[in-house]
Design an enzyme around this catalytic site. Structure first.
Site, PDB file in Angstrom:
ATOM      1  N   CYS A  62       2.594  -3.912   4.018  1.00 43.51           N
ATOM      2  CA  CYS A  62       1.360  -3.238   3.614  1.00 43.51           C
ATOM      3  C   CYS A  62       0.115  -3.898   4.176  1.00 43.51           C
ATOM      4  CB  CYS A  62       1.278  -3.152   2.089  1.00 43.51           C
ATOM      5  SG  CYS A  62       1.008  -4.734   1.253  1.00 43.51           S
ATOM      6  N   CYS A  73       6.009 -10.283  -3.406  1.00 43.00           N
ATOM      7  CA  CYS A  73       5.027  -9.516  -4.177  1.00 43.00           C
ATOM      8  C   CYS A  73       5.592  -9.159  -5.548  1.00 43.00           C
ATOM      9  CB  CYS A  73       4.637  -8.254  -3.415  1.00 43.00           C
ATOM     10  SG  CYS A  73       3.352  -7.271  -4.223  1.00 43.00           S
TER      11      CYS A  73
END
EC number: 2.8.1.13
Length: 376
Positions: free
Chosen positions: A210, A111
């Site tokens: 997440c 990410c």
């Protein structure tokens, strides 16, 4: 040492605001330092409610609202940018593909590499911003010659430089980490947020991955890859049991093996190898996990690549310790030898090299060499 660029003019800063306390305080500090700050929340899910269960996860509608309220208190403009498609392709699908191939990825590194300091940074620069600010605990040090280095945070207990080890020169030149050079506890960060009037002061931290809000990685993978029964075998190839998908295991795993037959020596057995081709999981004794060397691919250097072999410390997990290594770039890969054997190293993990507190670079582990014999 400071993580702020040594320039005479204020910077136009895009502050990535997750809706949590760290990114809110980072944005507030950047604004207080005199920079022209704009807040942005990244919408990373096509179904935002699915990314949180209680304190787990992030990137929900609730988080975007918390980020907006924090920006209002700080007194900065605020926007929500939809990067859900990029996140799905570059992070979520990559995560699933890596597990399917028998590797153990770190989606936070991906990410940072592909979203926060690639897609987000590219858009920020195109709009005229000078830097992207995040709430990571790390430092960017500007040297006298103008070059920049990534260093560990002042407080090692909160250091997050491992997940930033994928950043290259260009990305470091536009990165700002206002929390990295302050030795403050998380309680002190929360107290600072409260003093600043930020409602996220008491908001729980997000946990785990997440996009797997309930923490059930195996269930998440099974939904996407399907269940595929295969064998659990010992090092001699003897069948000990079955599993419902080799992707559900990681190197070094001890629990959840569901092996009915005890080992001859009565000691616990661990996952030693995962073969997606044969859908086989191999288990064995703990000492078979000892690794003496490894080969890593796709190296990314936080500065110039080393010209030859060197002695460094290496970190193999986000919350792991350091171990001494000798490392050398060879034919576009990284060859690493450990001074002392380490245990439970899995292909797919990142190895991050350090010279003192400075991050030298990172690479993705492709193969390991046992401290005794053989390559896994």
């Amino acid at each position: 040492m400071t993580d702020t660029p040594q320039r005479t003019r204020p910077l136009r800063v895009l502050a990535a605001m997750s809706g949590g306390v760290d990114s809110a305080v980072a944005a507030a500090r950047a604004a207080e330092a005199g920079h022209d700050v704009t807040g942005v929340h990244l919408a990373l899910s096509a179904n935002p409610q699915s990314f949180r269960t209680g304190a787990r996860g992030c990137c929900t509608i609730e988080d975007s609202r918390d980020a907006r309220r924090a920006a209002d208190v700080i007194g900065i403009p605020f926007y929500v940018w939809d990067l859900a498609d990029r996140f799905r392709e570059d992070v979520v699908e990559d995560f699933v593909a890596e597990y399917e191939a028998g590797r153990t990825p770190n989606p936070c590194l991906r990410c940072n590499e592909k979203i926060k300091f690639a897609a987000l940074l590219d858009k920020a620069l195109a709009l005229g911003f000078d830097a992207v600010c995040t709430g990571h605990y790390a430092q960017v040090i500007t040297r006298a010659d103008g070059t920049r280095e990534l260093h560990r945070a002042t407080d090692m207990a909160k250091d997050q430089s491992y997940v930033l080890g994928v950043l290259d020169d260009r990305q470091l030149a536009h990165a700002m980490f206002p929390l990295g050079d302050t030795a403050t506890t998380k309680d002190e960060i929360r107290a600072e947020a409260e003093r600043r009037g930020l409602a996220v002061a008491e908001k729980p931290d997000s946990h785990d991955i997440c996009f797997i809000a309930d923490g059930d990685t195996q269930g998440f993978l099974a939904d996407r890859l399907g269940r595929a029964e295969g064998d659990i075998v010992d090092e001699a190839g003897n069948r000990l049991g079955t599993h419902e998908g080799a992707y559900g295991f990681t190197i070094g795993q001890r629990k959840g093996l569901r092996i009915g037959t005890p080992a001859p020596d009565g000691k616990p057995r661990y996952v030693l190898d995962i073969s997606p081709v044969t859908n086989t999981v191999t288990v064995g004794p703990a000492d078979a996990l000892d690794v003496g060397a490894l080969r890593a691919v796709r190296p990314r250097w936080c500065g110039a690549a080393p010209a030859g072999p060197g002695t460094y410390t290496a970190q193999l997990r986000a919350h792991g310790g350091e171990t001494e290594v000798t490392a050398e770039p060879v034919d576009g890969a990284l060859e690493v030898t450990f001074t002392e054997p380490v245990r439970g190293v899995a292909p797919g993990q990142a190895i991050v090299l350090y010279d003192g507190t400075r991050v030298v670079g990172s690479a993705t582990i492709a193969a390991t060499v046992r401290a005794t014999a053989g390559v896994s």
